[in-house]
Design an enzyme around this catalytic site. Structure first.
Site, PDB file in Angstrom:
ATOM      1  N   PRO A  13     -22.937  80.073  97.510  1.00  0.00           N
ATOM      2  CA  PRO A  13     -22.960  78.646  97.848  1.00  0.00           C
ATOM      3  C   PRO A  13     -24.110  78.395  98.824  1.00  0.00           C
ATOM      4  O   PRO A  13     -24.165  79.016  99.886  1.00  0.00           O
ATOM      5  CB  PRO A  13     -21.594  78.411  98.498  1.00  0.00           C
ATOM      6  CG  PRO A  13     -21.153  79.757  98.978  1.00  0.00           C
ATOM      7  CD  PRO A  13     -21.797  80.781  98.099  1.00  0.00           C
ATOM      8  N   GLN A  66     -16.358  75.678  96.659  1.00  0.00           N
ATOM      9  CA  GLN A  66     -16.205  76.109  98.043  1.00  0.00           C
ATOM     10  C   GLN A  66     -15.864  74.918  98.925  1.00  0.00           C
ATOM     11  O   GLN A  66     -16.579  73.909  98.936  1.00  0.00           O
ATOM     12  CB  GLN A  66     -17.457  76.784  98.596  1.00  0.00           C
ATOM     13  CG  GLN A  66     -17.163  77.356  99.989  1.00  0.00           C
ATOM     14  CD  GLN A  66     -18.337  78.021 100.661  1.00  0.00           C
ATOM     15  OE1 GLN A  66     -19.250  77.347 101.113  1.00  0.00           O
ATOM     16  NE2 GLN A  66     -18.294  79.352 100.757  1.00  0.00           N
ATOM     17  N   CYS A  96     -19.933  79.927 107.541  1.00  0.00           N
ATOM     18  CA  CYS A  96     -21.072  79.087 107.910  1.00  0.00           C
ATOM     19  C   CYS A  96     -21.169  78.978 109.431  1.00  0.00           C
ATOM     20  O   CYS A  96     -20.204  78.602 110.101  1.00  0.00           O
ATOM     21  CB  CYS A  96     -20.933  77.698 107.299  1.00  0.00           C
ATOM     22  SG  CYS A  96     -22.332  76.620 107.688  1.00  0.00           S
ATOM     23  N   LYS A 135     -14.648  83.367 101.851  1.00  0.00           N
ATOM     24  CA  LYS A 135     -15.973  83.911 102.149  1.00  0.00           C
ATOM     25  C   LYS A 135     -16.142  83.931 103.662  1.00  0.00           C
ATOM     26  O   LYS A 135     -15.884  82.929 104.338  1.00  0.00           O
ATOM     27  CB  LYS A 135     -17.083  83.073 101.513  1.00  0.00           C
ATOM     28  CG  LYS A 135     -18.472  83.698 101.642  1.00  0.00           C
ATOM     29  CD  LYS A 135     -19.514  82.916 100.843  1.00  0.00           C
ATOM     30  CE  LYS A 135     -20.854  83.663 100.833  1.00  0.00           C
ATOM     31  NZ  LYS A 135     -21.469  83.775 102.166  1.00  0.00           N
ATOM     32  N   HIS A 167     -20.188  88.362 103.803  1.00  0.00           N
ATOM     33  CA  HIS A 167     -21.576  88.393 104.254  1.00  0.00           C
ATOM     34  C   HIS A 167     -21.662  89.463 105.335  1.00  0.00           C
ATOM     35  O   HIS A 167     -21.024  89.350 106.379  1.00  0.00           O
ATOM     36  CB  HIS A 167     -21.992  87.039 104.808  1.00  0.00           C
ATOM     37  CG  HIS A 167     -23.454  86.936 105.104  1.00  0.00           C
ATOM     38  ND1 HIS A 167     -24.176  85.789 104.864  1.00  0.00           N
ATOM     39  CD2 HIS A 167     -24.343  87.830 105.603  1.00  0.00           C
ATOM     40  CE1 HIS A 167     -25.447  85.992 105.213  1.00  0.00           C
ATOM     41  NE2 HIS A 167     -25.556  87.224 105.671  1.00  0.00           N
ATOM     42  N   ASN A 207     -22.254  90.387 100.146  1.00  0.00           N
ATOM     43  CA  ASN A 207     -23.241  89.312 100.249  1.00  0.00           C
ATOM     44  C   ASN A 207     -24.129  89.595 101.460  1.00  0.00           C
ATOM     45  O   ASN A 207     -23.708  90.217 102.427  1.00  0.00           O
ATOM     46  CB  ASN A 207     -22.512  87.966 100.411  1.00  0.00           C
ATOM     47  CG  ASN A 207     -23.451  86.798 100.656  1.00  0.00           C
ATOM     48  OD1 ASN A 207     -23.207  85.977 101.533  1.00  0.00           O
ATOM     49  ND2 ASN A 207     -24.519  86.696  99.899  1.00  0.00           N
ATOM     50  N   GLY A 208     -25.377  89.140 101.383  1.00  0.00           N
ATOM     51  CA  GLY A 208     -26.293  89.290 102.508  1.00  0.00           C
ATOM     52  C   GLY A 208     -27.350  90.341 102.253  1.00  0.00           C
ATOM     53  O   GLY A 208     -27.022  91.530 102.143  1.00  0.00           O
ATOM     54  N   GLY A 209     -28.610  89.920 102.136  1.00  0.00           N
ATOM     55  CA  GLY A 209     -29.714  90.851 101.988  1.00  0.00           C
ATOM     56  C   GLY A 209     -29.788  91.543 100.642  1.00  0.00           C
ATOM     57  O   GLY A 209     -30.556  92.497 100.477  1.00  0.00           O
ATOM     58  N   ARG A 230     -30.449  83.492  98.321  1.00  0.00           N
ATOM     59  CA  ARG A 230     -31.733  82.836  98.174  1.00  0.00           C
ATOM     60  C   ARG A 230     -32.672  83.511  97.174  1.00  0.00           C
ATOM     61  O   ARG A 230     -33.547  82.871  96.618  1.00  0.00           O
ATOM     62  CB  ARG A 230     -32.387  82.671  99.546  1.00  0.00           C
ATOM     63  CG  ARG A 230     -31.860  81.382 100.183  1.00  0.00           C
ATOM     64  CD  ARG A 230     -31.831  81.348 101.666  1.00  0.00           C
ATOM     65  NE  ARG A 230     -31.366  80.039 102.081  1.00  0.00           N
ATOM     66  CZ  ARG A 230     -30.105  79.620 102.046  1.00  0.00           C
ATOM     67  NH1 ARG A 230     -29.156  80.414 101.598  1.00  0.00           N
ATOM     68  NH2 ARG A 230     -29.779  78.393 102.439  1.00  0.00           N
TER      69      ARG A 230
END
Length: 331
Positions: A13, A66, A96, A135, A167, A207-209, A230
């Site tokens: 998201p 989400q 977030c 998440k 994450h 998630n993350g990187g 991204r």
């Protein structure tokens, strides 16, 4: 109609990016990824235009909604709306770090209140038959010990949540922008792997990187799935490549994706959607390829977009894939 969801590959998201046009584009790239909406706050659904926030194309499935919020009753109401619209999953944002979200007392700051998160999850699960997931981050601010996230997951799992999208960084609630929060706190994948070992019955998604498929494959040896953020937006063809490498699908040529998006864009433009609203998500399709700049320039050219012609996609593709693009295309 909602369908069973497997989380081996997911798209994250992403605020201001993961709208319905972006998700449809992602679906044209990957048959297998679970695509997530950008976070939609409970207040936006309770007080705003529900249809504008929640409508989506049937071909987006599997698609997850989400939600952002911290009041169990409000979240239960929003989960019912999501189920009514046919989402395959309802996901609660506990990751977030933005100050705007903190002022609403939700997002990453909820990790400090696992009992409240559990209450939110239970309220949503009681309200809908659609799976409810969470998440989250590994910790907040200077909390570094693994036991913090372990206790969080344990408490929320007891409320019936079986899938956690993790994450692999802390969220720094003061002093870092959302962008810095995606890059500065160190990645701790070993914590995510430990969660899977400690809770083998749960589905744990990394998630993350995760910015290459080689990295994704390593994570899949230690967890149940990976979520691309991204990198999927800036280099979206990675989703087509992921379908080929992770699921054995034939690798789609970019031209086939452009043609599918042309048909979608023609229908949307006929309904009043500007070409720009869809084209903006497609700028990275030729990332790393010869003449990629031609593609980006044509799809972001104000004069070309003002004409509101879906055929711009084909013209940009032909200019990009030709050995010598027309001078007018790169001027």
């Amino acid at each position: 109609m909602a369908q069973a969801v497997a989380h081996r590959l997911c798209t994250a998201p992403m605020m201001d990016w993961s709208d319905r046009h972006c998700r449809y584009f992602f679906r044209r790239l990957s048959r297998n990824a679970v695509v997530y909406t950008e976070m939609i706050t409970s207040g936006a659904l309770i007080h705003g235009d529900v249809d504008r926030h929640l409508r989506f194309h049937a071909e987006e499935h599997p698609v997850a909604l989400q939600l952002g919020g911290s009041e169990p009753g409000d979240l239960a109401h929003c989960a019912r709306l999501g189920e009514r619209y046919g989402y395959d999953e309802i996901n609660l944002n506990c990751g977030c770090p933005s100050e705007r979200v903190q002022h609403g007392a939700f997002g990453a700051c909820l990790m400090a209140e696992p009992r409240l998160v559990a209450d939110c999850v239970k309220a949503m699960r009681d309200a809908v038959s659609t799976p409810v997931t969470v998440k989250h981050r590994l910790g907040i601010d200077s909390v570094e010990e693994y036991d913090f996230v372990r206790r969080f997951v344990d408490t929320v799992a007891q409320a019936g949540c079986a899938t956690f999208l993790v994450h692999a960084r802390n969220a720094v609630l003061k002093g870092l922008s959302p962008k810095d929060n995606r890059e500065v706190p160190p990645l701790k994948y070993d914590y995510v792997y430990r969660l899977k070992k400690d809770f083998p019955e749960l589905r744990i998604i990394v998630n993350g990187g995760v910015d290459t498929l080689d990295k994704a494959l390593v994570h899949l040896e230690n967890a149940d799935g990976v979520m691309l953020g991204r990198v999927a937006y800036h280099d979206p063809y990675i989703l087509a490549q992921a379908d080929a490498r992770l699921f054995g699908e034939p690798l789609q040529p970019r031209a086939a994706i452009v043609e599918a998006m042309l048909a979608y864009m023609q229908g949307e433009v006929a309904s009043g959607t500007p070409v720009r609203a869809i084209a903006r998500h497609m700028l990275g399709l030729y990332h790393g390829r010869p003449n990629a700049r031609v593609w980006r320039r044509m799809l972001s050219d104000a004069k070309l977009l003002a004409a509101n012609r879906p055929e711009l996609l084909l013209e940009a593709m032909r200019a990009t894939e030709s050995e010598q693009p027309p001078l007018a295309a790169v001027a």
